[in-house]
Scaffold this motif. Structure first.
Motif, mmCIF file in Angstrom:
data_model
loop_
_atom_site.group_PDB
_atom_site.id
_atom_site.type_symbol
_atom_site.label_atom_id
_atom_site.label_comp_id
_atom_site.label_asym_id
_atom_site.label_seq_id
_atom_site.Cartn_x
_atom_site.Cartn_y
_atom_site.Cartn_z
ATOM 1 N N ASP A 27 58.695 36.013 56.513
ATOM 2 C CA ASP A 27 58.938 34.625 56.102
ATOM 3 C C ASP A 27 58.039 34.348 54.909
ATOM 4 O O ASP A 27 56.849 34.669 54.946
ATOM 5 C CB ASP A 27 58.608 33.636 57.218
ATOM 6 N N GLU A 28 58.599 33.733 53.875
ATOM 7 C CA GLU A 28 57.878 33.527 52.616
ATOM 8 C C GLU A 28 56.483 32.935 52.816
ATOM 9 O O GLU A 28 56.294 32.025 53.621
ATOM 10 C CB GLU A 28 58.681 32.607 51.692
ATOM 11 N N ILE A 29 55.520 33.480 52.080
ATOM 12 C CA ILE A 29 54.153 32.969 52.074
ATOM 13 C C ILE A 29 53.986 32.148 50.805
ATOM 14 O O ILE A 29 54.265 32.629 49.716
ATOM 15 C CB ILE A 29 53.126 34.123 52.089
ATOM 16 N N CYS A 30 53.560 30.900 50.954
ATOM 17 C CA CYS A 30 53.335 29.996 49.814
ATOM 18 C C CYS A 30 51.857 29.631 49.757
ATOM 19 O O CYS A 30 51.158 29.690 50.767
ATOM 20 C CB CYS A 30 54.174 28.730 49.955
ATOM 21 N N PRO A 31 51.371 29.193 48.581
ATOM 22 C CA PRO A 31 49.955 28.832 48.468
ATOM 23 C C PRO A 31 49.524 27.708 49.411
ATOM 24 O O PRO A 31 48.409 27.699 49.899
ATOM 25 C CB PRO A 31 49.815 28.382 47.020
ATOM 26 N N ASP A 32 50.436 26.786 49.706
ATOM 27 C CA ASP A 32 50.075 25.631 50.525
ATOM 28 C C ASP A 32 50.437 25.767 52.000
ATOM 29 O O ASP A 32 50.204 24.857 52.779
ATOM 30 C CB ASP A 32 50.706 24.370 49.948
ATOM 31 N N ARG A 33 51.030 26.904 52.390
ATOM 32 C CA ARG A 33 51.372 27.099 53.803
ATOM 33 C C ARG A 33 51.442 28.582 54.147
ATOM 34 O O ARG A 33 51.646 29.427 53.293
ATOM 35 C CB ARG A 33 52.666 26.395 54.171
ATOM 36 N N ARG A 34 51.286 28.847 55.432
ATOM 37 C CA ARG A 34 51.337 30.224 55.904
ATOM 38 C C ARG A 34 52.774 30.720 55.980
ATOM 39 O O ARG A 34 53.701 29.934 56.138
ATOM 40 C CB ARG A 34 50.745 30.342 57.315
ATOM 41 N N GLY A 35 52.918 32.021 55.887
ATOM 42 C CA GLY A 35 54.190 32.666 56.129
ATOM 43 C C GLY A 35 54.040 33.569 57.336
ATOM 44 O O GLY A 35 53.123 33.387 58.141
ATOM 45 N N ARG A 36 54.932 34.556 57.441
ATOM 46 C CA ARG A 36 54.836 35.505 58.557
ATOM 47 C C ARG A 36 54.991 36.915 58.015
ATOM 48 O O ARG A 36 55.696 37.143 57.048
ATOM 49 C CB ARG A 36 55.905 35.223 59.604
ATOM 50 N N VAL A 37 54.315 37.847 58.690
ATOM 51 C CA VAL A 37 54.428 39.262 58.356
ATOM 52 C C VAL A 37 54.594 40.071 59.631
ATOM 53 O O VAL A 37 54.228 39.622 60.719
ATOM 54 C CB VAL A 37 53.180 39.779 57.580
ATOM 55 N N LYS A 38 55.156 41.265 59.461
ATOM 56 C CA LYS A 38 55.189 42.227 60.562
ATOM 57 C C LYS A 38 54.089 43.234 60.286
ATOM 58 O O LYS A 38 54.077 43.893 59.241
ATOM 59 C CB LYS A 38 56.546 42.916 60.647
#
Length: 80
Positions: A27-38
């Protein structure tokens, strides 16, 4: 007795190495919010330390952890 009281401590460098490696952004990672990684077979919240947008499918380097959020950065060199 049976090794129950022999606490063997992991060297500090090994503890920190547990939170290093490659991950794939899901899920996209943006400067102002977390994303997700595997990462290592599990999905984690992630934040990019350089404050850039990272799109899904991009491979990133995990460099640490802040509570339940992995800290990631773009790889230094791109494999062609």
């Amino acid at each position: 007795m049976f090794g129950l009281f022999n606490k063997t401590q992991q060297p500090t460098t090994q503890k920190f190495d547990l939170w290093k490696g490659n991950a794939i952004v899901t899920d996209e990672i943006c400067p102002d919010r977390r994303g997700r990684v595997k990462f290592r077979g599990s999905w984690w919240f992630a934040q990019c330390v350089t404050g850039i947008n990272v799109s899904p499918g991009v491979r990133v380097n995990v460099i640490g952890r802040n509570e339940m959020t992995l800290l990631v950065e773009m790889p230094k060199t791109m494999d062609l």
